[in-house]
Design a protein around this motif. Structure first.
Motif, PDB file in Angstrom:
ATOM      1  N   GLN A  22      41.116  54.104  47.720  1.00  0.00           N
ATOM      2  CA  GLN A  22      42.622  54.102  48.105  1.00  0.00           C
ATOM      3  C   GLN A  22      42.785  53.655  49.563  1.00  0.00           C
ATOM      4  O   GLN A  22      43.821  53.860  50.273  1.00  0.00           O
ATOM      5  N   ASN A  23      41.672  53.360  50.215  1.00  0.00           N
ATOM      6  CA  ASN A  23      41.768  52.943  51.684  1.00  0.00           C
ATOM      7  C   ASN A  23      41.881  51.345  51.612  1.00  0.00           C
ATOM      8  O   ASN A  23      41.143  50.728  50.990  1.00  0.00           O
ATOM      9  N   ILE A  24      42.749  50.916  52.523  1.00  0.00           N
ATOM     10  CA  ILE A  24      42.850  49.467  52.719  1.00  0.00           C
ATOM     11  C   ILE A  24      42.659  48.991  54.110  1.00  0.00           C
ATOM     12  O   ILE A  24      42.938  49.710  55.150  1.00  0.00           O
ATOM     13  N   THR A  25      42.175  48.052  54.480  1.00  0.00           N
ATOM     14  CA  THR A  25      41.771  47.525  55.826  1.00  0.00           C
ATOM     15  C   THR A  25      42.275  46.033  56.017  1.00  0.00           C
ATOM     16  O   THR A  25      41.839  45.335  55.038  1.00  0.00           O
ATOM     17  N   VAL A  26      43.130  45.662  56.935  1.00  0.00           N
ATOM     18  CA  VAL A  26      43.594  44.352  57.106  1.00  0.00           C
ATOM     19  C   VAL A  26      43.296  43.981  58.267  1.00  0.00           C
ATOM     20  O   VAL A  26      43.526  44.702  59.350  1.00  0.00           O
TER      21      VAL A  26
END
Length: 178
Positions: A22-26
């Motif tokens: 559920q973690n998103i890195t952009v």
């Protein structure tokens, strides 16, 4: 049916998206952002397209669907091009100046108001009655602009104070004697 939540998000060139549960890195040319998203939403990354799906039509999931998609889209937009909010200062003697990383506001009080730049936010003062707040996180930019505006909100009789450049102040007529 969420019209916004069902729209796919296209990832532009130069932007890297990494999903870890559920973690998103952009990561992009302007910096990187990281966020933990709600566990009910299912985020899938297919090449350069991101889609958000919800498990069922419960009220909470319907409202989170569009929110999750918008949060991801704002992260991608922020790292590719910065967000900015413009503020105007109206009033005799009211002005802003920048000293290093500190914004100094003179707003008619007995003392100047000093505000430090938080991490990820920059202030620009092109002229003494204009402030531009810039950053890659849309929520932080809006919050800092709101905090600056709260130091002296616009007044309805004379129009003095700090306002957004897009804001229109509805002026009131003063008391008239007989």
């Amino acid at each position: 049916m969420s019209r916004i939540g069902n729209k796919p998000i296209t990832v532009p060139e130069g932007v890297e998206v990494k999903l870890d549960g559920q973690n998103i890195t952009v990561k992009g040319p302007k910096g990187s952002l990281e966020r933990e998203l709600h566990s009910n939403m299912t985020i899938t990354l297919d090449g350069s397209t991101i889609t958000v799906a919800r498990p069922n039509d419960q009220k909470e999931n319907r409202s989170l669907h569009g929110l999750t998609r918008t949060l991801i889209n704002n992260m991608i937009e922020g790292v590719s091009k910065e967000f900015s909010k413009e503020l105007e200062i109206n009033g005799v003697g009211y002005r802003a100046a920048k000293q290093g990383k500190t914004l100094v506001l003179t707003l008619g009080y007995s003392h100047p108001i000093k505000m430090d730049e938080p991490e990820g936010i920059t202030f620009e003062v092109p002229n003494p009655n204009q402030i531009i707040v810039k950053g890659i996180d849309k929520q932080m930019v809006g919050q800092m602009a709101a905090e600056i505006r709260m130091k002296r909100p616009p007044e309805v009789y004379r129009g003095k104070g700090v306002k957004y450049s897009t804001e229109h102040i509805r002026r009131k007529e003063g008391k008239t004697g007989k």
